[in-house]
Write an enzyme that holds these catalytic residues in place. Structure first.
Site, mmCIF file in Angstrom:
data_model
loop_
_atom_site.group_PDB
_atom_site.id
_atom_site.type_symbol
_atom_site.label_atom_id
_atom_site.label_comp_id
_atom_site.label_asym_id
_atom_site.label_seq_id
_atom_site.Cartn_x
_atom_site.Cartn_y
_atom_site.Cartn_z
ATOM 1 N N HIS A 1 0.952 -1.191 -0.029
ATOM 2 C CA HIS A 1 -0.060 -0.229 -0.038
ATOM 3 C C HIS A 1 0.830 1.192 0.006
ATOM 4 O O HIS A 1 0.213 2.491 0.090
ATOM 5 C CB HIS A 1 -1.049 0.151 1.184
ATOM 6 C CG HIS A 1 -1.955 -1.006 1.303
ATOM 7 N ND1 HIS A 1 -3.060 -0.824 0.543
ATOM 8 C CD2 HIS A 1 -1.981 -2.240 1.785
ATOM 9 C CE1 HIS A 1 -4.024 -1.612 0.989
ATOM 10 N NE2 HIS A 1 -3.173 -2.829 1.360
ATOM 11 N N LYS B 1 -14.551 8.394 -3.197
ATOM 12 C CA LYS B 1 -15.621 8.867 -2.473
ATOM 13 C C LYS B 1 -16.121 10.181 -2.864
ATOM 14 O O LYS B 1 -17.414 10.483 -3.148
ATOM 15 C CB LYS B 1 -15.443 9.016 -0.908
ATOM 16 C CG LYS B 1 -15.119 7.441 -0.482
ATOM 17 C CD LYS B 1 -14.317 7.226 0.827
ATOM 18 C CE LYS B 1 -13.723 5.959 1.156
ATOM 19 N NZ LYS B 1 -12.812 6.010 2.219
HETATM 20 C C1 26V Z 1 2.895 1.893 7.662
HETATM 21 C C2 26V Z 1 3.403 1.916 9.075
HETATM 22 C C3 26V Z 1 4.703 2.196 9.247
HETATM 23 C C4 26V Z 1 5.152 1.691 10.554
HETATM 24 C C5 26V Z 1 4.259 2.283 11.673
HETATM 25 C C6 26V Z 1 2.985 2.121 11.650
HETATM 26 C C7 26V Z 1 2.239 1.931 10.009
HETATM 27 C C8 26V Z 1 1.067 1.926 9.904
HETATM 28 C C9 26V Z 1 0.742 2.029 8.282
HETATM 29 C C10 26V Z 1 1.531 1.751 7.343
HETATM 30 C C11 26V Z 1 0.949 1.467 6.005
HETATM 31 C C12 26V Z 1 0.220 2.715 5.662
HETATM 32 C C13 26V Z 1 0.098 2.696 4.107
HETATM 33 C C14 26V Z 1 -1.207 2.983 3.884
HETATM 34 O O1 26V Z 1 -2.254 3.436 4.613
HETATM 35 N N1 26V Z 1 -1.540 3.165 2.440
HETATM 36 C C15 26V Z 1 -2.586 3.818 1.853
HETATM 37 O O2 26V Z 1 -3.358 2.643 1.542
HETATM 38 C C16 26V Z 1 -4.452 3.147 0.740
HETATM 39 C C17 26V Z 1 -5.266 1.779 0.414
HETATM 40 O O3 26V Z 1 -4.680 1.158 -0.245
HETATM 41 C C18 26V Z 1 -4.069 3.792 -0.562
HETATM 42 O O4 26V Z 1 -5.407 4.291 -0.891
HETATM 43 C C19 26V Z 1 -3.335 5.279 0.068
HETATM 44 O O5 26V Z 1 -2.943 5.633 -1.063
HETATM 45 C C20 26V Z 1 -2.006 4.687 0.586
HETATM 46 O O6 26V Z 1 -1.331 5.673 1.092
#
Ligand code: 26V
Length: 818
Positions: free
Chosen positions: A366, A669
C-alpha cells in the site's frame, strides 16, 4: 424527495414488530423498561435487534461453506477502520425506514441515537478503511470470508484543536460496551514470545526437529462481529483478538508473594491489544508494534489451521481451501509462523511446507514511501522469535541460491533480494518476506503497480516476473453513496430506477441526464442541501459561518507532507492576497475545508495543522475578504465526519506529489458524490481521469516520471520559488510571521525547507496548481456546465466499487468463485 434505500427483503417486518423487538431487547438484554432507558440503552437495544436478525443468515453461510467445502478467504489486517455500523446494517437489511418508524412510535429519534454510536476507529487511514470496505463487499458478492485483526481498546486517537495545535486524546470506544460483538472465550490461542529453540535429533535418517520453548505466553481471545452484505445476502465474520494473561490470576506467583509481579504479567498481556499505533508512515520501530503483529498473525493462523484440520483432517490441502491475504506487511510474520506451525507442530517437511505456504498467501503493498517500509532489527527479531529467525534464514538461503543459479543477478541485486538488509544495522525486510512468501503481490492502482516493479521490488520482480499484479482500489457504494447521501440516492432512483442499487454499473445511466436542465437543477438542490448540513455543523461546533452557495473546496485525509496540504494552504494565502489587492474583480466565493490527523511524532505534519488554523484565523477575521474566502479546519476527521463531508463537496483536493500516493480512496468517494477533482496524475487519479473523461477533472502538475527526473537532475527549488511572484509572496508572508504574530519564527524552518530541498515539489507545482484553481473558478461561474460535469463524475464512478475490486481479487488471486 424519494426515500433513499428502503429496499425490500423476503421478510419485511412491520414497524410494530420491530418496536416490540426493541422493547424486548431493552427488557431482557439490558434489564430496563422504556421509562428509565437512556439514549444509550435505546441504541444498544436497537443494535441487538438487528444483530439478532442477521444471526440465522450468519449461521447459514457458515454451515453452507462447511457442507459445500468452499474455499475461504482470510483477510489479515492490523487495521479495520469501520466507523459506525448501525446505519450500515439497517440499510443493508432494508430496515432503515421500518426501524425509524418503530423507534419513533417509542418516542425515540433514530438519527439521535445513531449519532451516539462510537466510531470503531481501529485504523489510521486508507489502508484500514479499504479493509472495512472489502469486508462489506466480500459479504455482498457472497464470498465466505473472515477478517482477522486486533480488538484495540483504544483505537485512533481523538483529535482536539487547542489554540490551533493538534492535541491527542484517547478514544475510548468501548466505554458503553460493544453491542455488536460476541466474545468467544472458548476460542482462545496461546501466543509465545522469547525463550529458546531446542534441537531434537530425529529418528534414523530423519531431519532434526525444533522445539521452541517461549518464556512468555499470552492468550488471544476472539471477539466476533457480524459483517452484513447488501440485502444481507451473506453475513461474514470479523474476528478481532484481545490479549489476556494465560493464567489470569497467575496463582503460583501470587501465592509466592509476588503480588505486583503477578499483576504486571497480566498487564503485559492486555497491553498487546491496548492501543493502535497512530502512525501511517513514520517509523515507529517499537517492540510493542512487532509483538502486536506476531500476536494477531499467530492467533489467526492457529485458528485457520484448527478449522481446516477439523474439516479436512490434514494440511496439504490448505492452499485449495484457504486463501490468506496479507494487508500490507503488518502480518508478514505470518509467513514464517505458518512454516513453523506446519513443520514443528504438524510435522511437515520444509519443502512441502514452503510450497503450501507460498500457494496460500497473497500480499498487497500500500505504499512506496521508504520510511513506511517495515523492517525489524535482527537482534530484536531473534530475541522475541528465535525459531522464526531460523526459518527466515532458511528461506533466505533457498531464495538467494535460486537467484544466484539464474546467473542474472550481480552482488548488489542479490543484496536487494535478500530478506536481510546488511548495510547499517542488520534488519529483516518484511516487504521482501511477504513478497517471497506469496504467490501474488499486488499494488493498489495501475501507476503504483508499475512503480513497484521499477523501484522497491525491481529485482524480486525480475526473479519472479509473474507475481506482481494490479488491483485498483474501490469503495463500497452502500456506505459511500446509499447511506451517506440519501438525497443523491433518492434522486438517482427517481431518475433511472432502482437497478443501480444491485448493479452499480447502472449508475452510468445518469450520464445521459447531464444535459437535462431540470435534472441538473434537482442535482444542484441535493448538493446544496448536503452543503447546508455541513454548514450547520460547522456553525454549531466551530462557530464559523459559511455560505452554502460558495464553492466548497475540501481536502480531508491524513496530514502528510507528500499529500501537500501545504500546497493548498499556500494557494489559499496567495488567493487571499490577490482578493485584497483586486477587490474589484469577479472572485468566486470559496470555502476551503481541511481535516485530518497527524501522527503524534510527525513534527512537520503537526506544524501544517497549526498553519492551517493560523491562516483560517487571519482570513476569517478579515472583513475585506468576507463572503469571498473562508478557511475551516474541521477537528477530529474520521469515518463519520467523512460521511458528512464527502456529499457536501464541490471540489475534491487530490494533490499529492506524483508517484507518492499509492491509490487514494477519498478521491473515489468525492467523485461518486458529485465533486469535481483537482489533482495530480497520481495513484487512482489517473484511472479516475480515464473513466470520467479529461473534460470532467482538473489535472495539473508534474507527472511521476517528471518528478523522478527533476530529482535525479538536481532540482533547485530556490530558482523556482523566485520565479513565481505569488509563491514567493505567500512564503514570505508565512516566514515573516503574518499568520503567527506572537511567534514570528514559528514557520521559518518549514518555509526554508521549500527553498532548500522541497522534496515534495510544492514549489515546482505551485503555479500550475494556482492557475488550475482559477480555471475551476471559471467553470464554477457557469453553473449548468459545472453540474453537468459533476453528474458525469457520478455516472462514471461505478467501476470504483469495491465489489469490482473484490471480484478481481477472487478471480485472479484467491481462486474463489464469484
Ligand atoms: C505503515 C506503518 C509504518 C510503521 C508504523 C505504523 C504503520 C502503519 C501503516 C503503514 C502503512 C500505511 C499505508 C497506507 O495506509 N497506504 C494507503 O493505502 C490506501 C489503500 O490502499 C491507499 O489508497 C493510499 O494511497 C495509501 O497511502
Amino acid at each position: 424527495m424519494a426515500r433513499a434505500t428502503n429496499i425490500s427483503l423476503p421478510e419485511n417486518p412491520a414497524p410494530s414488530v420491530l418496536a416490540a423487538e426493541v422493547l424486548q431487547a431493552l427488557k431482557y438484554r439490558i434489564g430496563k423498561d422504556a421509562t428509565v432507558a437512556t439514549p444509550y440503552d435505546w441504541l444498544t437495544a436497537s443494535i441487538k435487534v438487528v444483530r439478532d436478525r442477521v444471526i440465522d443468515r450468519w449461521m447459514k453461510g457458515t454451515k453452507e461453506a462447511y457442507e459445500r467445502q468452499e474455499k475461504r478467504v482470510y483477510y489479515l489486517s492490523l487495521e479495520f477502520l469501520i466507523g459506525r455500523l448501525m446505519r450500515d446494517a439497517f440499510s443493508n437489511l432494508g430496515l432503515m425506514e421500518a426501524m425509524r418508524e418503530a423507534l419513533s412510535s417509542l418516542g425515540v429519534d433514530l438519527d439521535r441515537i445513531a449519532a451516539l454510536e462510537p466510531d470503531a476507529a481501529l485504523g489510521n487511514g486508507g489502508l484500514g478503511r479499504l479493509a472495512a470496505c472489502f469486508m462489506e463487499s466480500m459479504a455482498t458478492v457472497d464470498i465466505p470470508a473472515h477478517g482477522y485483526g486486533i480488538r484495540y481498546a483504544n483505537g485512533m486517537f481523538r483529535q482536539e484543536i487547542q489554540d490551533g495545535w493538534q492535541v491527542e486524546l484517547p478514544e475510548t470506544w468501548l466505554d458503553h460496551g460493544n453491542p455488536w460483538e460476541f466474545e468467544r472465550r472458548e476460542r482462545a490461542f496461546e501466543v509465545g514470545f522469547g525463550g529458546a529453540v531446542e534441537s531434537v535429533a530425529g529418528p534414523e535418517g530423519a531431519d532434526e526437529r525444533h522445539v521452541w520453548h517461549p518464556n512468555e505466553r499470552v492468550l488471544a481471545v476472539a471477539y466476533d462481529t457480524p459483517v452484513v452484505g447488501w440485502r444481507a445476502n451473506r453475513v461474514n465474520t470479523l474476528r478481532l483478538w484481545s490479549g489476556m494473561p494465560v493464567d489470569p490470576i497467575l496463582l503460583d506467583r501470587f501465592n509466592a508473594g509476588d503480588y505486583v509481579g503477578a499483576l504486571a504479567e497480566s498487564n503485559k498481556a492486555d497491553t498487546l491489544s491496548r492501543v493502535l499505533y497512530p502512525a501511517d508512515s513514520h517509523k515507529e520501530g517499537q517492540e510493542l508494534r512487532f509483538r502486536q503483529e506476531y500476536f494477531f498473525s499467530s492467533a489467526s493462523l492457529q485458528d485457520i489451521l484448527q478449522r481446516h484440520l477439523s474439516q479436512y483432517g490434514g494440511l496439504s490441502s490448505l492452499p485449495d481451501k484457504a486463501a490468506i491475504h496479507l494487508n500490507d506487511t503488518h502480518p508478514a510474520i505470518a509467513v514464517p509462523e505458518l512454516m513453523r506451525l506446519l513443520i514443528d507442530v504438524h510435522g511437515m517437511d520444509f519443502d512441502q511446507a514452503w510450497d503450501v505456504t507460498r500457494r496460500t498467501f497473497a500480499y498487497t503493498n500500500h505504499t512506496l514511501l521508504p520510511e513506511a517500509l517495515e523492517s525489524w532489527p535482527v537482534p530484536l527479531f531473534e530475541r522475541l522469535l528465535p525459531r522464526h529467525m531460523q526459518i527466515v534464514y532458511a528461506i533466505n538461503a533457498a531464495v538467494l541460491l535460486e537467484a544466484r543459479t539464474t546467473g542474472r543477478f550481480d552482488g548488489g541485486q542479490i543484496a536487494s533480494i535478500s530478506l536481510i538488509q546488511e548495510n547499517g544495522d542488520r534488519r529483516v525486510r518484511m516487504g521482501n518476506l511477504a513478497f517471497i512468501g506469496s504467490h501474488s503481490v499486488n499494488g493498489v492502482s495501475a501507476l503504483h503497480t508499475e512503480l513497484m516493479k521499477e523501484t522497491v521490488f525491481a529485482d524480486l520482480h525480475r526473479l519472479y516476473p509473474e507475481r506482481i499484479n494490479n488491483k485498483t482500489n474501490g469503495i463500497t457504494p452502500r456506505r459511500w453513496l446509499f447511506q451517506c447521501n440519501s438525497g443523491l440516492t433518492g434522486l438517482a432512483r427517481e431518475a433511472i430506477g432502482d437497478r443501480f442499487l444491485d448493479d452499480i454499473e447502472a449508475l452510468g445511466d445518469l450520464g445521459k441526464l447531464a444535459g437535462d436542465a431540470a435534472f441538473r437543477e434537482k442535482f444542484a438542490a441535493v448538493k446544496r442541501a448536503n452543503k447546508a448540513r455541513l454548514a450547520n455543523l460547522v456553525a454549531e461546533r466551530l462557530g464559523i459561518k459559511v455560505d452554502p452557495s460558495a464553492l466548497f473546496d475540501i481536502q480531508i485525509k491524513r496530514i502528510h507532507e507528500y499529500k501537500r496540504q501545504l500546497l493548498n494552504i499556500l494557494e489559499a494565502i496567495s488567493l487571499y492576497d490577490q482578493i485584497r489587492s483586486h477587490p474589484e474583480r469577479d472572485w468566486t466565493p470559496r470555502v476551503k475545508f481541511f481535516g485530518g490527523k497527524a501522527a503524534p511524532s510527525y513534527h512537520n505534519a503537526k506544524l501544517i495543522i497549526k498553519l492551517a488554523n493560523d491562516v483560517a484565523r487571519v482570513i476569517n477575521g478579515d472583513p475585506s475578504v468576507r463572503g469571498l474566502l473562508k478557511v475551516v479546519f474541521v477537528p477530529n476527521y474520521n469515518v463519520s465526519a467523512a460521511e458528512v463531508m464527502m456529499p457536501a463537496a464541490d471540489l475534491s483536493e487530490q494533490i499529492s506529489t506524483a508517484g507518492m500516493e499509492a491509490s487514494g480512496t477519498g478521491n473515489m468517494k468525492f467523485a461518486l458524490n458529485g465533486a469535481l477533482t483537482i489533482g495530480t496524475l497520481d495513484g487512482a487519479n489517473v484511472e479516475i481521469r480515464e473513466r470520467v473523461g479529461d473534460e470532467n477533472i482538473f489535472i495539473f502538475g508534474l507527472t511521476a516520471e517528471e518528478v523522478a527526473e527533476r530529482r535525479a537532475n538536481g532540482y533547485e527549488p530556490r530558482a523556482v520559488v523566485e520565479a513565481s511572484r505569488e509563491l514567493s509572496q505567500a512564503i514570505a508572508a508565512v516566514s515573516s510571521g503574518v499568520f503567527s504574530p506572537g511567534d514570528p519564527s514559528r514557520y521559518r524552518d518549514l518555509m526554508d525547507g521549500l527553498y532548500q530541498h522541497d522534496w515534495f515539489m510544492v514549489a515546482a507545482d505551485f503555479d500550475a496548481y494556482a492557475a488550475t484553481q482559477r480555471a475551476v473558478d471559471d467553470v464554477w461561474r457557469d453553473s449548468p456546465d459545472w453540474y453537468a460535469r459533476a453528474i458525469r463524475n457520478v455516472a462514471h464512478m461505478s467501476w470504483f466499487s469495491s465489489d469490482r475490486t473484490i471480484r478481481e481479487y477472487a478471480k485472479e488471486i484467491w481462486n474463489v468463485p464469484v
